[in-house]
Scaffold this motif. Sequence first.
Motif, PDB file in Angstrom:
ATOM      1  N   LEU A 145      -4.986  13.721   9.953  1.00 34.90           N
ATOM      2  CA  LEU A 145      -3.823  13.403   9.111  1.00 34.90           C
ATOM      3  C   LEU A 145      -4.167  13.554   7.639  1.00 34.90           C
ATOM      4  CD1 LEU A 145      -2.424  10.276  11.008  1.00 34.90           C
ATOM      5  CD2 LEU A 145      -1.477  12.592  10.993  1.00 34.90           C
ATOM      6  N   ASP A 146      -5.354  13.120   7.273  1.00 39.93           N
ATOM      7  CA  ASP A 146      -5.722  13.237   5.852  1.00 39.93           C
ATOM      8  C   ASP A 146      -5.843  14.689   5.446  1.00 39.93           C
ATOM      9  OD1 ASP A 146      -5.731  10.516   5.631  1.00 39.93           O
ATOM     10  OD2 ASP A 146      -7.890  10.301   6.066  1.00 39.93           O
ATOM     11  N   ARG A 147      -6.399  15.545   6.291  1.00 44.85           N
ATOM     12  CA  ARG A 147      -6.536  16.964   5.949  1.00 44.85           C
ATOM     13  C   ARG A 147      -5.182  17.664   5.888  1.00 44.85           C
ATOM     14  NH1 ARG A 147     -10.864  16.796   9.667  1.00 44.85           N
ATOM     15  NH2 ARG A 147      -9.561  17.820  11.224  1.00 44.85           N
ATOM     16  N   ASN A 148      -4.229  17.174   6.620  1.00 40.63           N
ATOM     17  CA  ASN A 148      -2.900  17.847   6.683  1.00 40.63           C
ATOM     18  C   ASN A 148      -1.819  17.007   6.015  1.00 40.63           C
ATOM     19  OD1 ASN A 148      -3.300  20.321   8.619  1.00 40.63           O
ATOM     20  ND2 ASN A 148      -4.418  18.601   9.575  1.00 40.63           N
ATOM     21  N   LYS A 149      -2.240  16.202   5.008  1.00 44.49           N
ATOM     22  CA  LYS A 149      -1.266  15.344   4.324  1.00 44.49           C
ATOM     23  C   LYS A 149      -0.159  16.154   3.679  1.00 44.49           C
ATOM     24  CE  LYS A 149      -1.044  11.664   0.848  1.00 44.49           C
ATOM     25  NZ  LYS A 149      -1.836  10.802  -0.077  1.00 44.49           N
ATOM     26  N   LYS A 150      -0.573  17.280   3.056  1.00 47.36           N
ATOM     27  CA  LYS A 150       0.433  18.106   2.381  1.00 47.36           C
ATOM     28  C   LYS A 150       1.378  18.775   3.387  1.00 47.36           C
ATOM     29  CE  LYS A 150      -2.503  19.115  -1.645  1.00 47.36           C
ATOM     30  NZ  LYS A 150      -3.132  20.153  -2.457  1.00 47.36           N
ATOM     31  N   ARG A 151       0.917  19.018   4.582  1.00 48.35           N
ATOM     32  CA  ARG A 151       1.764  19.676   5.603  1.00 48.35           C
ATOM     33  C   ARG A 151       2.725  18.698   6.250  1.00 48.35           C
ATOM     34  NH1 ARG A 151      -1.177  21.135   9.954  1.00 48.35           N
ATOM     35  NH2 ARG A 151       0.505  22.510  10.670  1.00 48.35           N
ATOM     36  N   LEU A 152       2.430  17.388   6.053  1.00 44.44           N
ATOM     37  CA  LEU A 152       3.276  16.370   6.675  1.00 44.44           C
ATOM     38  C   LEU A 152       3.831  15.422   5.608  1.00 44.44           C
ATOM     39  CD1 LEU A 152       0.755  15.500   9.532  1.00 44.44           C
ATOM     40  CD2 LEU A 152       2.752  17.005   9.727  1.00 44.44           C
ATOM     41  N   PRO A 153       4.552  15.926   4.614  1.00 44.00           N
ATOM     42  CA  PRO A 153       5.016  15.068   3.500  1.00 44.00           C
ATOM     43  C   PRO A 153       5.930  13.950   3.954  1.00 44.00           C
ATOM     44  CG  PRO A 153       6.142  17.178   3.462  1.00 44.00           C
ATOM     45  CD  PRO A 153       5.086  17.301   4.510  1.00 44.00           C
ATOM     46  N   ASN A 154       6.745  14.225   5.016  1.00 48.72           N
ATOM     47  CA  ASN A 154       7.733  13.224   5.457  1.00 48.72           C
ATOM     48  C   ASN A 154       7.211  12.347   6.582  1.00 48.72           C
ATOM     49  OD1 ASN A 154       9.650  14.316   3.646  1.00 48.72           O
ATOM     50  ND2 ASN A 154      10.245  15.871   5.176  1.00 48.72           N
ATOM     51  N   SER A 155       6.127  12.784   7.232  1.00 41.85           N
ATOM     52  CA  SER A 155       5.657  12.046   8.397  1.00 41.85           C
ATOM     53  C   SER A 155       4.291  11.400   8.194  1.00 41.85           C
ATOM     54  CB  SER A 155       5.558  13.005   9.601  1.00 41.85           C
ATOM     55  OG  SER A 155       6.768  13.673   9.827  1.00 41.85           O
ATOM     56  N   TYR A 156       3.645  11.749   7.155  1.00 45.33           N
ATOM     57  CA  TYR A 156       2.261  11.300   6.959  1.00 45.33           C
ATOM     58  C   TYR A 156       2.166   9.789   7.002  1.00 45.33           C
ATOM     59  CZ  TYR A 156      -2.157  10.288   4.731  1.00 45.33           C
ATOM     60  OH  TYR A 156      -3.399   9.757   4.415  1.00 45.33           O
ATOM     61  N   GLU A 157       2.952   9.095   6.174  1.00 42.03           N
ATOM     62  CA  GLU A 157       2.857   7.640   6.105  1.00 42.03           C
ATOM     63  C   GLU A 157       3.216   7.000   7.431  1.00 42.03           C
ATOM     64  OE1 GLU A 157       1.631   5.873   3.788  1.00 42.03           O
ATOM     65  OE2 GLU A 157       1.350   7.560   2.410  1.00 42.03           O
ATOM     66  N   THR A 158       4.213   7.549   8.087  1.00 48.07           N
ATOM     67  CA  THR A 158       4.637   6.999   9.386  1.00 48.07           C
ATOM     68  C   THR A 158       3.519   7.133  10.409  1.00 48.07           C
ATOM     69  OG1 THR A 158       6.913   7.706   8.909  1.00 48.07           O
ATOM     70  CG2 THR A 158       6.402   7.110  11.187  1.00 48.07           C
ATOM     71  N   PHE A 159       2.884   8.315  10.451  1.00 47.66           N
ATOM     72  CA  PHE A 159       1.788   8.541  11.370  1.00 47.66           C
ATOM     73  C   PHE A 159       0.608   7.620  11.062  1.00 47.66           C
ATOM     74  CE2 PHE A 159       3.199  13.207  12.134  1.00 47.66           C
ATOM     75  CZ  PHE A 159       4.166  12.768  13.036  1.00 47.66           C
ATOM     76  N   LYS A 160       0.297   7.449   9.751  1.00 44.28           N
ATOM     77  CA  LYS A 160      -0.863   6.618   9.355  1.00 44.28           C
ATOM     78  C   LYS A 160      -0.660   5.172   9.767  1.00 44.28           C
ATOM     79  CE  LYS A 160      -4.022   7.353   7.053  1.00 44.28           C
ATOM     80  NZ  LYS A 160      -5.423   7.647   7.411  1.00 44.28           N
ATOM     81  N   ASN A 161       0.602   4.720   9.733  1.00 45.78           N
ATOM     82  CA  ASN A 161       0.884   3.342  10.113  1.00 45.78           C
ATOM     83  C   ASN A 161       0.544   3.064  11.575  1.00 45.78           C
ATOM     84  OD1 ASN A 161       1.749   2.554   7.563  1.00 45.78           O
ATOM     85  ND2 ASN A 161       3.905   3.115   8.010  1.00 45.78           N
ATOM     86  N   LEU A 162       0.543   4.111  12.394  1.00 44.39           N
ATOM     87  CA  LEU A 162       0.194   3.939  13.809  1.00 44.39           C
ATOM     88  C   LEU A 162      -1.272   3.526  13.956  1.00 44.39           C
ATOM     89  CD1 LEU A 162       2.003   7.069  15.361  1.00 44.39           C
ATOM     90  CD2 LEU A 162       2.725   4.673  15.528  1.00 44.39           C
ATOM     91  N   PHE A 163      -2.049   3.858  12.985  1.00 45.19           N
ATOM     92  CA  PHE A 163      -3.491   3.549  13.045  1.00 45.19           C
ATOM     93  C   PHE A 163      -3.889   2.464  12.031  1.00 45.19           C
ATOM     94  CE2 PHE A 163      -2.820   7.948  14.284  1.00 45.19           C
ATOM     95  CZ  PHE A 163      -3.513   8.044  15.472  1.00 45.19           C
ATOM     96  N   SER A 164      -2.921   1.692  11.539  1.00 49.26           N
ATOM     97  CA  SER A 164      -3.178   0.714  10.454  1.00 49.26           C
ATOM     98  C   SER A 164      -4.118  -0.396  10.882  1.00 49.26           C
ATOM     99  CB  SER A 164      -1.839   0.114   9.988  1.00 49.26           C
ATOM    100  OG  SER A 164      -1.199  -0.528  11.069  1.00 49.26           O
TER     101      SER A 164
END
Length: 461
Positions: free
Chosen positions: A381-400
């Motif tokens: 997710l960190d490497r593809n943060k720019k590719r996932l501008p709208n989903s990055y934060e949502t995805f990261k929250n799954l691993f909070s």
Amino acid sequence: MSADFSNSEEKRINCEGGFGIIPFYLSIDKSIPDGAKLLFSDMWLAQLQTGYCSLSNSELAKIRNVSARTITNWVGLLKEKGWIKTQYIITQQGEIKQRNIYLNPKPEINNIQEKISEADFVGYRNQLLGGTEPSFQVYNIREDIIKKNILPKTGFGDVEISSVKSKKVKTTDDWKSNEAFTKLWYSLPEYMRRCGGSKGYKAWKQETKNGTVNVENIDKATRFYLMNLQDGLNPQYLSTFLNQGTWDEFYTRAVEQEQKQEKARVLREKKQKEEAEQRKRVLKERAQVFEAKYQALKNKLNAGYDTLEEISQNNEELFYDVVQQIRDYERKLEEKEAEIKHQKEIEQKKIDAENSKHNLDECERELWTYISQVIDANAYLDRNKKRLPNSYETFKNLFSNGETLLEVVFGDKSKESVVDSLKNNILVFLMHEMSNEEVRNLYNKRNEAWTIWNKTKKEIA
């Protein structure tokens, strides 16, 4: 109008090259049609070998090329005027086997209704014989001679049989005393009785005398005549009906119809008998088919017979009822067996569905277990943060809370759409961008398991 003695008539008459004879007084009797005179000539030829003419009205009609009804009228007229006499050969059953016609070349002169003038006679003589006196013997046929069948054999004028005049039988006017005649008389329609009882009785006695014709034959002919009379036509007077021989024609037709009806009745009864026998054979065959089932169900059916074949031969209605009961019982058994089979199939499908779901879960876990070993989800997710501008934060929250990829995929939030979205992103990355064949194989295996599970799930829905 020329006579035709071809075919069967030629064999019976056997007079090729012969000459027919018409007596003088008959030839000049204006009350008799010319066709009837020619008919007398035909009958003269026909009687040369036997002394009588046995041709039927139909055969004479073929010779003279006229209808049988016309011949009947002519024969009746010649008979009424005394030119011919008829004799009937009767079987033991009272039926007419043959009619013989005897010719009377010189009937009583009183029978000729119209006087013959001297001028007519002289003119006829001069025309035929050139003015000379005609020379021929005169026959006077008596009743006893007719009965003995003694008639001239070779022609007109060879033998003089007798000059004794026939005795006329007096008829009585006491017609009401004859039970057989009155029974017929009062059964006739009014128009047919207009000739009067005495005249009708005289004609009736003439046709039934000496027992040559059964009274019942005339009754039968009369009934058939009235039944077949054309609409709008009046029937003949009884005296005319008898004197002109009309009754003879209709008696023949009545007998023919009775014979046809009897033949049809015999054929109908034969067919009915054959159908009944065929039906019994079919019932017997069907009884044999159901016999074993009947024996198995005999106590339940309570038909009262030891075998089904016995029922088929004694009570057809009961047979069909018992067979129907057997069929109903078999149908219920089949329905019950089908229901049990259906339930078993459903249970098996449920088991298959559970097995397919279990197999799907194993394939799913095998796929993501392998993926979790080849990729770090947080690093991805960190490497593809720019590719996932709208989903990055949502995805990261799954691993909070430090969850692993397997915990996210199979944990409490596994049913949420965000988890499905994350899984799809990772799968696309590994299969298309990284071209990981192992991931592709495991993914295909998982899809096959999902297809099987989805199919079994629909079957038990």
